[in-house]
Design an enzyme around this catalytic site. Structure first.
Site, PDB file in Angstrom:
ATOM      1  N   GLU A 134     -26.259  12.571  17.186  1.00 39.82           N
ATOM      2  CA  GLU A 134     -26.961  13.853  17.078  1.00 39.82           C
ATOM      3  C   GLU A 134     -26.100  15.023  17.521  1.00 39.82           C
ATOM      4  O   GLU A 134     -25.652  15.068  18.679  1.00 39.82           O
ATOM      5  CB  GLU A 134     -28.233  13.837  17.933  1.00 39.82           C
ATOM      6  CG  GLU A 134     -29.023  15.132  17.844  1.00 39.82           C
ATOM      7  CD  GLU A 134     -30.130  15.234  18.861  1.00 39.82           C
ATOM      8  OE1 GLU A 134     -29.959  14.741  19.993  1.00 39.82           O
ATOM      9  OE2 GLU A 134     -31.179  15.807  18.523  1.00 39.82           O
TER      10      GLU A 134
ATOM     11  N   GLU B 246     -39.836  17.250  19.139  1.00 39.13           N
ATOM     12  CA  GLU B 246     -39.136  17.183  20.430  1.00 39.13           C
ATOM     13  C   GLU B 246     -39.171  18.561  21.090  1.00 39.13           C
ATOM     14  O   GLU B 246     -38.182  19.317  21.077  1.00 39.13           O
ATOM     15  CB  GLU B 246     -37.697  16.724  20.226  1.00 39.13           C
ATOM     16  CG  GLU B 246     -37.007  16.351  21.533  1.00 39.13           C
ATOM     17  CD  GLU B 246     -35.586  15.915  21.342  1.00 39.13           C
ATOM     18  OE1 GLU B 246     -34.922  16.387  20.418  1.00 39.13           O
ATOM     19  OE2 GLU B 246     -35.121  15.091  22.164  1.00 39.13           O
TER      20      GLU B 246
HETATM   21  O1  LIG Z   1     -31.352  16.698  23.190  1.00 37.38           O
HETATM   22  C1  LIG Z   1     -31.886  16.334  22.131  1.00 37.38           C
HETATM   23  O2  LIG Z   1     -32.270  17.088  21.189  1.00 37.38           O
HETATM   24  C2  LIG Z   1     -32.086  14.886  21.882  1.00 37.38           C
HETATM   25  O3  LIG Z   1     -32.694  14.538  20.893  1.00 37.38           O
HETATM   26  C3  LIG Z   1     -31.530  13.867  22.864  1.00 37.38           C
HETATM   27  O4  LIG Z   1     -31.744  12.594  22.368  1.00 37.38           O
HETATM   28  C4  LIG Z   1     -32.138  13.960  24.221  1.00 37.38           C
HETATM   29  O5  LIG Z   1     -31.708  15.012  24.927  1.00 37.38           O
HETATM   30 MG   LIG Z   2     -33.002  16.110  19.539  1.00 36.40          MG
END
Ligand SMILES: O=C(O)C(=O)[C@H](O)CO
Ligand SMILES: [Mg+2]
Length: 279
Positions: free
Chosen positions: A153, A256
């Site tokens: 990511e 998220e």
């Molecule tokens: O920080 C993020 O956006 C995430 O998805 C990581 O997995 C956790 O901090």
């Molecule tokens: Mg994330």
């Protein structure tokens, strides 16, 4: 139609972690994601998933450490945000991935996120990329043995200074260098907007590649609900739906975000207006 997962590490802060599964299911989510399951026995989590008919669609390999206590310290105290890019921590990274794969097997989770980590002081991104690639290649081979994808990511450096991976194009270059079909990108639109912008066109560019394993969303810049901030998620969900129908992308979108009302009783549920059309 987009499929949404509740991120139980950030949503429902008003509840103890194991109670968040029930709350998310009651609010209409059919899947969950979170950071780390390691403080709990897999059976404790499986019981919550099964009781609520929830799918486990993502969690992270340890950010550092290899047991529950050292993992919690790594995240909370040491500030580790992964070890994949850090020379000298290969054994720790690999033990962490092995633990994550054990949990993925138990939870029926088809993907894990291996955070890249911070570029160590005195080193450059270029100097540690080979370590990152070697670790990911190893992790992808191990994960493929049980049909699990490994995600990487890009994360913005306002939230995590010196984080190794920040851009979508660099992530896709890493995929090509590693050369493993089960290594994919976790495309967090919150980070994409902060680092690069042009989010709709990047969705149109990368979703059809088949190498985006998961999407995540949050409002920008506060990281609250998707309907708070500068991104028009109503428009972006339409782009995702249109492109997914054209290319067959069938992934999940993780919410998220930190609910604007924080840990107030009912705070998360009261902020779910963005989710109402998709329940
Ligand atoms: O920080 C993020 O956006 C995430 O998805 C990581 O997995 C956790 O901090
Ligand atoms: Mg994330």
């Amino acid at each position: 139609m987009p499929k949404f997962a509740a991120n139980l590490s950030m949503m429902y802060p008003e509840l103890p972690f194991l109670d968040r599964f029930d709350a998310a299911a009651k609010d209409g989510f059919r899947a969950v994601e979170y950071l780390f399951p390691y403080a709990f026995a897999p059976a404790e989590i499986v019981a919550r998933l099964q009781a609520n008919g929830l799918q486990q669609v993502l969690f992270n390999s340890p950010p550092g450490g290899t047991d529950a206590a050292s993992i919690a310290r790594a995240w909370d105290q040491a500030g580790d945000k992964g070890t994949a890019c850090q020379p000298g921590r290969e054994a720790e990274f690999r033990a962490g991935v092995a633990l994550a794969l054990d949990y993925a097997q138990a939870l029926g989770c088809p993907r894990i996120h291996a955070m890249a980590g911070l570029i160590p002081p005195g080193l450059t991104r270029e100097a540690v990329q080979a370590t990152y690639v070697d670790n990911l290649r190893w992790a992808a081979v191990e994960a493929a043995k049980q049909g699990v994808d490994v995600l990487i990511e890009p994360i913005n450096t306002r939230d995590i200074p010196r984080f190794f991976l920040n851009r979508q194009d660099h992530a896709h270059e890493i995929l090509a260098e590693v050369g493993a079909p089960n290594l994919k990108v976790q495309m967090d639109l919150y980070h994409c907007q902060i680092v690069e912008g042009d989010v709709a066109m990047k969705l149109r560019q990368y979703l059809p590649t088949g190498r985006v394993g998961h999407l995540q969303i949050a409002g920008v810049p506060e990281r609250h609900e998707p309907d708070i901030g500068e991104l028009n998620y109503g428009y972006l969900f339409g782009v995702i739906d249109e492109v997914a129908q054209q290319c067959g992308w069938d992934g999940w979108i993780g919410g998220e975000y930190r609910p604007r009302l924080g840990a107030q009783p009912g705070g998360t549920r009261s902020g779910l207006g963005w989710f109402a059309p998709w329940r």
